[in-house]
Design a protein around this motif. Structure first.
Motif, PDB file in Angstrom:
ATOM      1  N   ASP A 151       1.316  -1.479  -0.004  1.00 48.32           N
ATOM      2  CA  ASP A 151       0.145  -0.428  -0.036  1.00 48.32           C
ATOM      3  C   ASP A 151       1.056   1.341  -0.196  1.00 48.32           C
ATOM      4  O   ASP A 151       1.730   1.404   0.438  1.00 48.32           O
ATOM      5  CB  ASP A 151      -1.471   0.286   1.161  1.00 48.32           C
ATOM      6  CG  ASP A 151      -2.071   1.229   0.882  1.00 48.32           C
ATOM      7  OD1 ASP A 151      -2.541   1.847   0.122  1.00 48.32           O
ATOM      8  OD2 ASP A 151      -2.656   1.129   1.566  1.00 48.32           O
ATOM      9  N   GLY A 152       0.411   2.365  -0.964  1.00 51.57           N
ATOM     10  CA  GLY A 152       1.264   3.393  -0.666  1.00 51.57           C
ATOM     11  C   GLY A 152       2.114   3.622  -2.252  1.00 51.57           C
ATOM     12  O   GLY A 152       2.746   4.792  -1.751  1.00 51.57           O
ATOM     13  N   THR A 153       1.849   2.824  -2.725  1.00 49.19           N
ATOM     14  CA  THR A 153       3.141   2.438  -4.021  1.00 49.19           C
ATOM     15  C   THR A 153       2.088   2.313  -5.447  1.00 49.19           C
ATOM     16  O   THR A 153       2.823   2.429  -6.002  1.00 49.19           O
ATOM     17  CB  THR A 153       4.474   1.043  -4.168  1.00 49.19           C
ATOM     18  OG1 THR A 153       3.112  -0.017  -4.821  1.00 49.19           O
ATOM     19  CG2 THR A 153       4.805   1.370  -2.689  1.00 49.19           C
ATOM     20  N   ALA A 154       1.014   2.017  -5.473  1.00 44.78           N
ATOM     21  CA  ALA A 154       0.523   2.431  -6.866  1.00 44.78           C
ATOM     22  C   ALA A 154      -0.098   3.629  -6.966  1.00 44.78           C
ATOM     23  O   ALA A 154       0.211   4.697  -6.905  1.00 44.78           O
ATOM     24  CB  ALA A 154      -1.209   2.076  -6.446  1.00 44.78           C
ATOM     25  N   GLN A 155       0.613   3.436  -8.736  1.00 45.54           N
ATOM     26  CA  GLN A 155       0.902   4.642  -9.144  1.00 45.54           C
ATOM     27  C   GLN A 155      -1.123   4.369 -10.407  1.00 45.54           C
ATOM     28  O   GLN A 155      -1.033   3.388 -11.404  1.00 45.54           O
ATOM     29  CB  GLN A 155       2.272   4.558 -10.219  1.00 45.54           C
ATOM     30  CG  GLN A 155       3.436   4.757  -9.812  1.00 45.54           C
ATOM     31  CD  GLN A 155       3.553   5.923  -8.698  1.00 45.54           C
ATOM     32  OE1 GLN A 155       2.911   6.729  -9.861  1.00 45.54           O
ATOM     33  NE2 GLN A 155       4.308   6.045  -7.744  1.00 45.54           N
ATOM     34  N   TRP A 156      -1.668   4.766 -10.727  1.00 47.99           N
ATOM     35  CA  TRP A 156      -3.336   4.646 -10.815  1.00 47.99           C
ATOM     36  C   TRP A 156      -2.862   5.698 -12.497  1.00 47.99           C
ATOM     37  O   TRP A 156      -2.392   7.064 -12.347  1.00 47.99           O
ATOM     38  CB  TRP A 156      -3.826   4.989 -10.370  1.00 47.99           C
ATOM     39  CG  TRP A 156      -4.301   4.208  -8.672  1.00 47.99           C
ATOM     40  CD1 TRP A 156      -3.833   4.459  -7.979  1.00 47.99           C
ATOM     41  CD2 TRP A 156      -5.446   2.705  -9.335  1.00 47.99           C
ATOM     42  NE1 TRP A 156      -4.251   3.916  -7.098  1.00 47.99           N
ATOM     43  CE2 TRP A 156      -5.002   2.418  -7.311  1.00 47.99           C
ATOM     44  CE3 TRP A 156      -5.610   2.036 -10.027  1.00 47.99           C
ATOM     45  CZ2 TRP A 156      -5.693   1.507  -7.381  1.00 47.99           C
ATOM     46  CZ3 TRP A 156      -6.570   0.508  -9.919  1.00 47.99           C
ATOM     47  CH2 TRP A 156      -5.863   0.726  -7.887  1.00 47.99           C
ATOM     48  N   THR A 157      -3.566   4.845 -13.304  1.00 46.00           N
ATOM     49  CA  THR A 157      -3.907   5.945 -14.730  1.00 46.00           C
ATOM     50  C   THR A 157      -5.346   5.693 -14.413  1.00 46.00           C
ATOM     51  O   THR A 157      -6.098   4.548 -14.691  1.00 46.00           O
ATOM     52  CB  THR A 157      -3.318   5.184 -15.761  1.00 46.00           C
ATOM     53  OG1 THR A 157      -2.002   5.751 -15.362  1.00 46.00           O
ATOM     54  CG2 THR A 157      -3.717   6.003 -16.643  1.00 46.00           C
ATOM     55  N   ALA A 158      -6.234   7.096 -14.586  1.00 44.49           N
ATOM     56  CA  ALA A 158      -7.871   7.235 -14.486  1.00 44.49           C
ATOM     57  C   ALA A 158      -8.535   6.713 -16.479  1.00 44.49           C
ATOM     58  O   ALA A 158      -7.369   6.775 -17.175  1.00 44.49           O
ATOM     59  CB  ALA A 158      -7.979   8.537 -14.140  1.00 44.49           C
TER      60      ALA A 158
END
Length: 316
Positions: A245-252
């Motif tokens: 947790d805390g390392t996610a790189q999201w693309t919408a």
């Protein structure tokens, strides 16, 4: 002799002409000679799109004349022409009249108010009161968005127009507005000069697009989070225990074509929505290796389309 007779004839013609002109003036200003003449005159004025002439057939005060113009009347008549006007009987204050409205025959006995002695006949009213049922048929929230021929409905919920077609619209691009029932006018409607206008609201194409745009703004913000399951957002990496947790790189999501609207509450302007969107994510694992993939999410909730931009209530 010929000159004298010619002069005398000219005088007679002038007198007759004077009488004719005077009588016409009396008919338009002081009323018609019979109840039947008043009814025919009013219908003929409507049929030719002459708003001022039509209004002259009544002395009743109209609170708002914004819709009582030649331009609007002619649009009404183009939609439902008034033809074949016939007075079948004219006895006292009762007139039996038939006419066609947009090709549909109407037959009615109309009673007119008895004029004062010395006055001509006129209709009780020359304009129809259109009641939009404020707080009954149409809510205080939605009524301000309803227009008639581009004019807002007065705050009283009552508009004043000539009998005939009403071009209903919406000042809010998120809504389509149309009448619950649309029929040609009738002689009974003209006699009573009142109508109740039921209004039906739908989410417009622009409204659907506004929902999609509002979701895009929301999900772009959600994609800024580094969490595996950001609060108040739809995306979630699921139950995998090896993701940090805390390392996610999201693309919408970039495609919102599957988002559609459902039930619209015509009292509040709040609609439901649902559909599929796809996030992509890159995240570190406990082994130190990155992982990435696409995560499809089914999203649904409510949207308040009376607001600009629409406000979203997302259900998780």
């Amino acid at each position: 002799m010929i000159l004298v007779l010619g002069a005398a004839a000219a005088v007679v013609l002038l007198v007759i002409a004077g009488i004719v002109v005077f009588a016409a003036g009396e008919d338009s200003a002081g009323g018609s000679p019979t109840a039947g003449a008043a009814v025919r005159g009013y219908l003929e004025a409507l049929a030719r799109g002459d708003a001022a002439a039509a209004l002259s057939f009544s002395d009743a005060t109209v609170p708002d004349r914004a819709l009582l113009t030649d331009d609007i009347l002619k649009k009404q008549i183009e939609k439902y022409p008034i033809t074949d006007i016939r007075i079948l009987s004219d006895i006292g204050n009762t007139v039996h009249v038939v006419a066609e409205f947009g090709g549909k025959k109407s037959d009615q006995k109309m009673t007119l108010p008895q004029p004062a002695e010395g006055d001509g006949w006129k209709l009780e009213s020359a304009a129809m009161t259109v009641d939009f049922g404020k707080n009954e048929l149409t809510s205080d929230t939605m009524l301000p968005f309803v227009t008639v021929f581009g004019h807002p409905v007065p705050k009283t919920g009552k508009a004043y127009a000539f009998p005939g077609w009403l071009d209903l619209g919406s000042s809010n691009p998120n809504f389509d507005v149309k009448p619950v029932n649309e029929e040609p006018p009738s002689l009974e409607q003209i006699w009573r000069m009142s109508d109740v206008a039921g209004v039906h609201f739908d989410v417009s194409t622009a409204g659907v697009e506004a929902v999609r745009n509002a979701l895009k703004v929301m999900f772009d913000k959600c994609a800024e989070s580094k969490q595996l399951a950001p609060p108040d957002c739809p995306q979630d990496t699921g139950s995998r225990a090896d993701l940090v947790d805390g390392t996610a790189q999201w693309t919408a999501p970039t495609d919102y074509a599957d988002i559609s609207t459902g039930f619209l509450d015509s009292a509040t302007g709040i609609a439901s929505f649902d559909g599929e969107v796809e996030f992509t994510v890159s995240v570190q694992t406990t082994s130190g290796q990155p992982d990435h993939g696409q995560i499809g999410e089914y999203v649904y909730g409510d949207v308040d389309l009376t607001q600009a931009p629409p406000t979203i209530k997302l259900e998780n």
